[in-house]
Scaffold this motif. Structure first.
Motif, mmCIF file in Angstrom:
data_model
loop_
_atom_site.group_PDB
_atom_site.id
_atom_site.type_symbol
_atom_site.label_atom_id
_atom_site.label_comp_id
_atom_site.label_asym_id
_atom_site.label_seq_id
_atom_site.Cartn_x
_atom_site.Cartn_y
_atom_site.Cartn_z
ATOM 1 N N ILE A 109 48.420 6.071 17.775
ATOM 2 C CA ILE A 109 49.837 6.114 18.146
ATOM 3 C C ILE A 109 50.577 5.158 17.224
ATOM 4 C CG2 ILE A 109 51.527 5.767 19.976
ATOM 5 C CD1 ILE A 109 49.299 6.271 21.993
ATOM 6 N N ARG A 110 51.391 5.706 16.345
ATOM 7 C CA ARG A 110 52.094 4.917 15.336
ATOM 8 C C ARG A 110 53.557 4.778 15.732
ATOM 9 N NH1 ARG A 110 50.883 3.684 9.969
ATOM 10 N NH2 ARG A 110 52.681 3.272 8.629
ATOM 11 N N GLU A 111 54.027 3.546 15.737
ATOM 12 C CA GLU A 111 55.410 3.281 16.077
ATOM 13 C C GLU A 111 56.304 3.419 14.840
ATOM 14 O OE1 GLU A 111 56.166 2.933 19.124
ATOM 15 O OE2 GLU A 111 54.130 2.676 19.907
ATOM 16 N N ALA A 112 57.623 3.439 15.076
ATOM 17 C CA ALA A 112 58.571 3.542 13.967
ATOM 18 C C ALA A 112 58.478 2.333 13.037
ATOM 19 C CB ALA A 112 59.997 3.681 14.505
ATOM 20 N N SER A 113 58.043 1.188 13.561
ATOM 21 C CA SER A 113 57.912 -0.025 12.744
ATOM 22 C C SER A 113 56.701 0.025 11.819
ATOM 23 C CB SER A 113 57.797 -1.248 13.656
ATOM 24 O OG SER A 113 56.637 -1.156 14.478
ATOM 25 N N GLY A 114 55.818 0.988 12.010
ATOM 26 C CA GLY A 114 54.596 1.072 11.218
ATOM 27 C C GLY A 114 53.385 0.544 11.956
ATOM 28 N N GLU A 115 53.597 -0.222 13.019
ATOM 29 C CA GLU A 115 52.484 -0.715 13.828
ATOM 30 C C GLU A 115 51.889 0.445 14.639
ATOM 31 O OE1 GLU A 115 51.353 -3.997 13.984
ATOM 32 O OE2 GLU A 115 52.684 -4.321 12.263
ATOM 33 N N SER A 116 50.606 0.305 14.987
ATOM 34 C CA SER A 116 49.956 1.331 15.790
ATOM 35 C C SER A 116 49.010 0.667 16.773
ATOM 36 C CB SER A 116 49.184 2.307 14.895
ATOM 37 O OG SER A 116 47.976 1.717 14.427
ATOM 38 N N ASN A 117 48.431 1.459 17.676
ATOM 39 C CA ASN A 117 47.464 0.918 18.622
ATOM 40 C C ASN A 117 46.168 0.503 17.934
ATOM 41 O OD1 ASN A 117 46.934 3.634 18.017
ATOM 42 N ND2 ASN A 117 45.795 3.944 19.929
ATOM 43 N N TRP A 118 45.988 0.891 16.680
ATOM 44 C CA TRP A 118 44.807 0.489 15.919
ATOM 45 C C TRP A 118 45.040 -0.788 15.116
ATOM 46 C CZ3 TRP A 118 39.762 2.139 15.331
ATOM 47 C CH2 TRP A 118 39.391 3.246 16.100
ATOM 48 N N THR A 119 46.253 -1.294 15.085
ATOM 49 C CA THR A 119 46.543 -2.486 14.276
ATOM 50 C C THR A 119 45.642 -3.668 14.638
ATOM 51 O OG1 THR A 119 48.825 -1.774 13.929
ATOM 52 C CG2 THR A 119 48.330 -4.114 13.601
ATOM 53 N N LEU A 220 45.151 20.276 -1.407
ATOM 54 C CA LEU A 220 45.934 19.105 -1.789
ATOM 55 C C LEU A 220 44.995 18.023 -2.304
ATOM 56 C CD1 LEU A 220 48.439 18.793 1.216
ATOM 57 C CD2 LEU A 220 49.018 19.461 -1.121
ATOM 58 N N ALA A 221 45.446 17.316 -3.347
ATOM 59 C CA ALA A 221 44.655 16.210 -3.879
ATOM 60 C C ALA A 221 45.604 15.108 -4.328
ATOM 61 C CB ALA A 221 43.787 16.675 -5.042
ATOM 62 N N PHE A 222 45.171 13.850 -4.096
ATOM 63 C CA PHE A 222 45.954 12.678 -4.505
ATOM 64 C C PHE A 222 45.018 11.671 -5.142
ATOM 65 C CE2 PHE A 222 47.592 8.403 -3.747
ATOM 66 C CZ PHE A 222 48.862 8.497 -4.307
ATOM 67 N N ASP A 223 45.444 11.126 -6.269
ATOM 68 C CA ASP A 223 44.658 10.119 -6.979
ATOM 69 C C ASP A 223 45.620 9.029 -7.425
ATOM 70 O OD1 ASP A 223 42.987 8.580 -8.487
ATOM 71 O OD2 ASP A 223 42.303 10.190 -9.817
ATOM 72 N N GLY A 224 45.517 7.837 -6.774
ATOM 73 C CA GLY A 224 46.448 6.767 -7.110
ATOM 74 C C GLY A 224 46.133 5.505 -6.351
ATOM 75 N N THR A 225 47.168 4.849 -5.860
ATOM 76 C CA THR A 225 47.015 3.591 -5.128
ATOM 77 C C THR A 225 47.753 3.684 -3.803
ATOM 78 O OG1 THR A 225 48.976 2.603 -6.173
ATOM 79 C CG2 THR A 225 46.844 2.269 -7.265
ATOM 80 N N VAL A 226 47.349 2.810 -2.883
ATOM 81 C CA VAL A 226 47.973 2.767 -1.574
ATOM 82 C C VAL A 226 48.139 1.317 -1.154
ATOM 83 C CG1 VAL A 226 45.755 2.913 -0.373
ATOM 84 C CG2 VAL A 226 47.849 3.610 0.813
ATOM 85 N N ALA A 227 49.225 1.025 -0.444
ATOM 86 C CA ALA A 227 49.473 -0.297 0.139
ATOM 87 C C ALA A 227 50.237 -0.094 1.435
ATOM 88 C CB ALA A 227 50.262 -1.182 -0.827
ATOM 89 N N ASN A 228 50.079 -1.031 2.365
ATOM 90 C CA ASN A 228 50.716 -0.864 3.669
ATOM 91 C C ASN A 228 51.105 -2.220 4.237
ATOM 92 O OD1 ASN A 228 51.696 0.348 5.956
ATOM 93 N ND2 ASN A 228 49.695 0.642 6.904
ATOM 94 N N LYS A 229 51.982 -2.931 3.516
ATOM 95 C CA LYS A 229 52.476 -4.211 4.004
ATOM 96 C C LYS A 229 53.607 -3.981 5.000
ATOM 97 C CE LYS A 229 50.289 -7.830 2.344
ATOM 98 N NZ LYS A 229 49.718 -8.851 3.247
ATOM 99 N N ALA A 230 54.835 -3.842 4.506
ATOM 100 C CA ALA A 230 55.960 -3.568 5.390
ATOM 101 C C ALA A 230 55.983 -2.101 5.806
ATOM 102 C CB ALA A 230 57.275 -3.940 4.703
ATOM 103 N N SER A 231 55.617 -1.213 4.895
ATOM 104 C CA SER A 231 55.554 0.216 5.180
ATOM 105 C C SER A 231 54.533 0.837 4.237
ATOM 106 C CB SER A 231 56.926 0.883 5.005
ATOM 107 O OG SER A 231 57.371 0.759 3.664
#
Length: 642
Positions: A109-119, A220-231
């Motif tokens: 369950i992901r909130e609009a802020s980006g937080e979730s129950n898995w955080t 679909l395929a994606f090759d790159g980088t990911v980050a999840n600080k503020a969003s």
């Protein structure tokens, strides 16, 4: 000692250990190792099975994650089995080789802020695996069998079922990988994910990532980088491929527009995703054999928005308009099939498109610049400039809808175009040639093409030059009738009437076109027209006057009224018979005689004397029928004397 002997000793040792081993000690050791490696604190609500021989494992029934601040647990597992390494077990050391989760139920369950129950759980895993932390021996694989994942955010709800995955846990390197299959929206999907720095990714730091999903609807395929600080931020190369974009859109819950096209699709671009928006640069997109390059952005903040600026060498729009039939198939009537306007209310669109060549059915356009804007259910198409019919076209076309009714407004200017091609494509009229300018301002409202035709309002003006109207030759007809008015028109529906200039002004009101000013001037003759044309029935009801120029016959101009009636594509054109009779020296007096009653009676009397035909009963007056009963004579009336 031979290997067979060693194996025998090991089997005997395991058999003996299965009787002597303290199962509670083994259970607690395995629980502690799972918590230490994963950082997850789980609760066992069911039974625990411990086996040493012939299989070495510990199975926990009805397991759930502890904590997380959610009413519903983030993870529950019917059976969690930890398989043990064989050799350490002989030395009374309990090391997990791999784990298997049977029928896990995962809730995200992901909130609009980006937080979730898995955080909280992710933070716990990140602390456990951070550099410098004491790392116990780790198992290298977690298998998921027959799992279910429920995902929810403020805009979407998804369910993945029958999940069979293998997770390569980072026991030695820092990488993480997952590969397997799952059911998603009725399709079986193959998926894979690899993260080059799992610890950095868990902490929200930048990490390399590769992801792929492949199923019948799309790849679909994606090759790159990911980050999840503020969003969530992702940057890299995105590729997509589908045999049918129409089916792919239906699969993701989108109603594809219209009923034609949207088949083979491919895309490759540099992608930058920030939160709910994705920007695509260096776009190469292919659809239905069309290829284009440019930039695109897409966002989903409760309502989907697509923006694009694309350029192409050649485009073929035929698949998208071939199913839009204004006329009923094989008939002259307008199509009465109701419009499908649902696609206008699902997505906002802002697109700029340029092409060196555009094909629409049988029409071919040169350099073209188009704009399309769809917002709030209103579609606005603009033609900045298009090389069409040998000239230039500019204009706009707007469609707004309420329920199933479409409100249409069109404004176009055709400059120096080929009138034959233009009139044929736009109006189905094939009898006009030359070049000219056409201006239209039209609006209509209806739930079908026939409904639009019934409510058509607006104006249209046409100016042409150096052309001809095919189907009749006015000059030859007038010269023949001038010499012999009653000789008959003969076969005059052939040839053509050339003109130097053509001027036409028409006003539309509720589907009726009224000719306000129609003048055709040719080298030998000229024509003027008045009357109406019905757009719903596609029929003419016009009257005109054709005249020879004085220079043509050396005398005064000869004028002939005529009538145009019947369908647009094959009208009847015939001269006014009364005017022909009047021009005949012998027939004109008879026409006047027939119109005058006294002269008519005198002519009849003379004819009767010569022919000997007995006198007939007098012809009834127009306002007194011949069979009207006469008034009865008085009973006492005396007969008249002879």
């Amino acid at each position: 000692m031979p290997i067979a002997a060693l194996l025998g000793v090991a089997v005997i040792g395991l058999f003996a250990m299965s009787w002597l081993l303290n199962r509670d000690t083994l259970r607690h050791a395995v629980e502690a190792q799972i918590r230490a490696v994963t950082g997850l604190d789980f609760v066992v609500n069911g039974a625990v099975d411990v086996s040493v021989f012939p299989g070495s494992y510990v199975s926990f029934h009805d397991v759930g994650l502890k904590g997380g601040g959610s009413i519903d647990p983030a993870l529950t597992v019917d059976v969690l089995t930890a398989n043990l390494r064989l050799l350490p077990l002989l030395l009374q050391r309990f090391e997990i080789a791999d784990m298997m989760m049977l029928r896990p139920r995962i809730r995200v369950i992901r909130e609009a802020s980006g937080e979730s129950n898995w955080t909280p759980f992710i933070e716990s895993i990140a602390r456990t695996m951070r550099p410098g932390a004491e790392q116990p021996l780790s198992f290298s694989e977690i298998r998921i069998q027959d799992g279910v994942l429920h995902y929810q955010d403020p805009h979407n709800t998804e369910r993945l079922g029958d999940i069979d995955l293998s997770l390569a846990w980072p026991s030695i390197s820092r990488s993480f990988a997952a590969t397997g299959q799952f059911d998603w929206r009725g399709e079986r999907i193959d998926g894979s994910l690899s993260v080059s720095d799992f610890i950095a990714a868990l902490s929200g730091e930048r990490s390399g990532v590769k992801a792929r999903i492949a199923g019948a609807p799309i790849k679909l395929a994606f090759d790159g980088t990911v980050a999840n600080k503020a969003s969530l931020v992702m940057e890299g190369t995105l590729t997509a491929d589908s045999m049918s974009l129409r089916n792919a859109l239906r699969w993701v819950g989108q109603a594809p527009p219209g009923s034609g096209g949207f088949g083979r699709f491919a895309l490759k671009a540099r992608a930058s995703l920030v939160g709910p928006s994705i920007a695509l640069t260096n776009v190469n997109v292919e659809l239905d054999g069309n290829s284009a390059e440019g930039v695109m952005t897409y966002s989903n903040t409760g309502r989907q928005t697509l923006q694009a600026t694309l350029a192409a060498g050649a485009l073929d729009f035929t698949p998208y308009v071939s199913t839009v039939r204004l006329l009923a198939s094989g008939a002259r009537d307008w199509n009465r099939q109701l419009f499908d306007l649902n696609a206008l209310s699902t997505t906002d669109l802002d697109m700029r498109l340029s092409a060196a060549k555009v094909t629409v059915g049988s029409s071919v356009l040169g350099r073209t610049a188009l704009g399309a804007n769809l917002r709030g259910g209103t579609l606005a198409l603009s033609v900045g400039e298009a090389q069409m019919y040998g000239g230039i076209v500019r204009g706009s076309f707007n469609v707004a809808h309420s329920d199933a009714v479409a409100d249409v407004k069109a404004q176009f200017q055709f400059s120096d175009v080929d009138l034959q091609a233009c009139a044929s494509d736009l109006f189905g009229v094939n009898k006009l040639t030359g070049r000219g300018n056409l201006s239209m301002m039209l609006e209509a409202s209806g739930s079908s093409p026939f409904g639009l035709a019934q409510s058509l309002d607006g104006t249209a003006t046409l100016t042409g030059h150096d052309g001809a109207i095919s189907g009749f030759n006015v000059e030859q007809l007038l010269k023949r009738l001038e010499r012999r008015p009653l000789s008959g028109a003969g076969n005059f529906r052939s040839g053509s009437t050339p003109f130097n200039t053509l001027n036409m002004s028409v006003k539309f009101n509720d589907g009726i076109a009224t000719a306000q000013d129609i003048r055709i001037d040719g080298p030998a003759a000229k024509l003027t027209l008045t009357g109406t044309a019905s757009v719903p029935s596609r029929e003419y009801d016009l009257k005109g006057i054709a005249s020879l120029n004085p220079a043509t016959n050396g005398t005064g101009g000869f004028e002939l009224p005529f009538v145009i009636q019947g369908p647009w594509d094959d009208p009847l054109i015939f001269p006014d018979p009364e005017s022909l009779i009047r021009r005949s020296p012998g027939a004109a007096p008879l026409l006047d005689a027939v119109k005058d009653r006294k002269t008519r009676d005198a002519v009849r009397s003379v004819i009767e004397r010569f022919t000997g035909v007995p006198k007939q009963a007098p012809v009834a007056e127009p306002d007194k029928p011949a069979d009207a009963p006469k008034a009865a004579a008085p009973a006492d009336a005396a007969p008249k004397a002879n």
